[in-house]
Design a protein around this motif. Structure first.
Motif, PDB file in Angstrom:
ATOM      1  N   GLY A 191      35.928  41.236  28.947  1.00 46.51           N
ATOM      2  CA  GLY A 191      35.201  41.788  30.090  1.00 46.51           C
ATOM      3  C   GLY A 191      34.919  40.754  31.155  1.00 46.51           C
ATOM      4  O   GLY A 191      35.073  41.012  32.342  1.00 46.51           O
ATOM      5  N   THR A 192      34.535  39.562  30.738  1.00 45.01           N
ATOM      6  CA  THR A 192      34.261  38.491  31.691  1.00 45.01           C
ATOM      7  C   THR A 192      35.536  38.063  32.390  1.00 45.01           C
ATOM      8  O   THR A 192      35.559  37.887  33.608  1.00 45.01           O
ATOM      9  CB  THR A 192      33.617  37.286  30.976  1.00 45.01           C
ATOM     10  N   GLU A 193      36.610  37.912  31.627  1.00 46.20           N
ATOM     11  CA  GLU A 193      37.880  37.515  32.220  1.00 46.20           C
ATOM     12  C   GLU A 193      38.380  38.578  33.191  1.00 46.20           C
ATOM     13  O   GLU A 193      38.909  38.253  34.254  1.00 46.20           O
ATOM     14  CB  GLU A 193      38.940  37.265  31.133  1.00 46.20           C
ATOM     15  N   ASP A 194      38.208  39.843  32.830  1.00 46.10           N
ATOM     16  CA  ASP A 194      38.624  40.924  33.725  1.00 46.10           C
ATOM     17  C   ASP A 194      37.848  40.876  35.031  1.00 46.10           C
ATOM     18  O   ASP A 194      38.407  41.067  36.106  1.00 46.10           O
ATOM     19  CB  ASP A 194      38.415  42.290  33.050  1.00 46.10           C
ATOM     20  N   ALA A 195      36.550  40.594  34.937  1.00 42.61           N
ATOM     21  CA  ALA A 195      35.728  40.517  36.148  1.00 42.61           C
ATOM     22  C   ALA A 195      36.200  39.374  37.045  1.00 42.61           C
ATOM     23  O   ALA A 195      36.260  39.522  38.267  1.00 42.61           O
ATOM     24  CB  ALA A 195      34.255  40.338  35.772  1.00 42.61           C
ATOM     25  N   VAL A 196      36.548  38.256  36.426  1.00 40.48           N
ATOM     26  CA  VAL A 196      37.028  37.110  37.200  1.00 40.48           C
ATOM     27  C   VAL A 196      38.348  37.462  37.880  1.00 40.48           C
ATOM     28  O   VAL A 196      38.541  37.187  39.070  1.00 40.48           O
ATOM     29  CB  VAL A 196      37.189  35.865  36.295  1.00 40.48           C
ATOM     30  N   LEU A 197      39.275  38.072  37.141  1.00 41.49           N
ATOM     31  CA  LEU A 197      40.561  38.455  37.730  1.00 41.49           C
ATOM     32  C   LEU A 197      40.365  39.456  38.862  1.00 41.49           C
ATOM     33  O   LEU A 197      40.981  39.334  39.920  1.00 41.49           O
ATOM     34  CB  LEU A 197      41.487  39.042  36.667  1.00 41.49           C
ATOM     35  N   ALA A 248      49.757  41.390  37.794  1.00 40.51           N
ATOM     36  CA  ALA A 248      50.165  41.696  39.166  1.00 40.51           C
ATOM     37  C   ALA A 248      49.330  42.807  39.797  1.00 40.51           C
ATOM     38  O   ALA A 248      49.123  42.825  41.006  1.00 40.51           O
ATOM     39  CB  ALA A 248      51.644  42.064  39.207  1.00 40.51           C
ATOM     40  N   ASP A 249      48.832  43.724  38.985  1.00 39.18           N
ATOM     41  CA  ASP A 249      48.045  44.846  39.524  1.00 39.18           C
ATOM     42  C   ASP A 249      46.558  44.530  39.591  1.00 39.18           C
ATOM     43  O   ASP A 249      45.760  45.384  39.976  1.00 39.18           O
ATOM     44  CB  ASP A 249      48.273  46.097  38.681  1.00 39.18           C
ATOM     45  N   ARG A 250      46.155  43.331  39.228  1.00 39.10           N
ATOM     46  CA  ARG A 250      44.744  42.945  39.227  1.00 39.10           C
ATOM     47  C   ARG A 250      44.383  42.295  40.551  1.00 39.10           C
ATOM     48  O   ARG A 250      45.229  41.843  41.295  1.00 39.10           O
ATOM     49  CB  ARG A 250      44.465  41.948  38.088  1.00 39.10           C
ATOM     50  N   GLY A 251      43.101  42.210  40.810  1.00 35.11           N
ATOM     51  CA  GLY A 251      42.604  41.505  41.990  1.00 35.11           C
ATOM     52  C   GLY A 251      42.150  42.438  43.085  1.00 35.11           C
ATOM     53  O   GLY A 251      42.449  43.634  43.076  1.00 35.11           O
TER      54      GLY A 251
END
Length: 131
Positions: free
Chosen positions: A27-33, A56-59
């Motif tokens: 969850g933390t890593e996803d928030a950072v990405l 590629a679809d993150r951010g």
């Protein structure tokens, strides 16, 4: 950075369709990405030979501004970094509505221009003075 700030960076909320599927693990890593993996960062990583196809679809889909927490803590002197961030977010969102613009008044067409008399300007009803 403090754990409490990473769960919801800068008070950011994502539309339900873009929220991470697995909030338990990563969850933390996803928030950072989702907050920092801009197109520019992806391009910079690819230029260094790093494969970004898995993310590629993150951010964010729009430009972002990154402000160091120390800068915010200098301006918003909370008891902790989290408190400073909370004050910052409250300040930024307090006036989140777009300012209401008032329409410009239209000049009246029937009004005559102001008279130059009394402003020290010569009047045009007499010939110029000659010496």
């Amino acid at each position: 950075m403090a754990e409490g700030m990473m769960g919801n960076p800068m008070g950011a909320q994502q539309p339900p369709m873009e929220q991470p599927m697995n909030t338990q693990m990563g969850g933390t890593e996803d928030a950072v990405l989702d907050m920092h993996l801009t197109e520019d960062v992806k391009q910079a990583l690819q230029a260094k030979g790093i494969d970004v196809s898995a993310v590629a679809d993150r951010g964010p889909k729009e430009p972002v501004v990154v402000i160091p927490v120390s800068i915010i803590m200098n301006k918003y002197q909370g008891a902790s970094p989290e408190e400073s961030m909370k004050q910052f977010v409250q300040d930024m969102t307090a006036n989140a509505q777009a300012p209401v613009t008032e329409p410009m008044p239209q000049p009246a067409m029937a009004e005559a221009p102001p008279s130059p008399e009394g402003l020290g300007a010569p009047t045009m009803d007499r010939p110029p003075m000659t010496a």
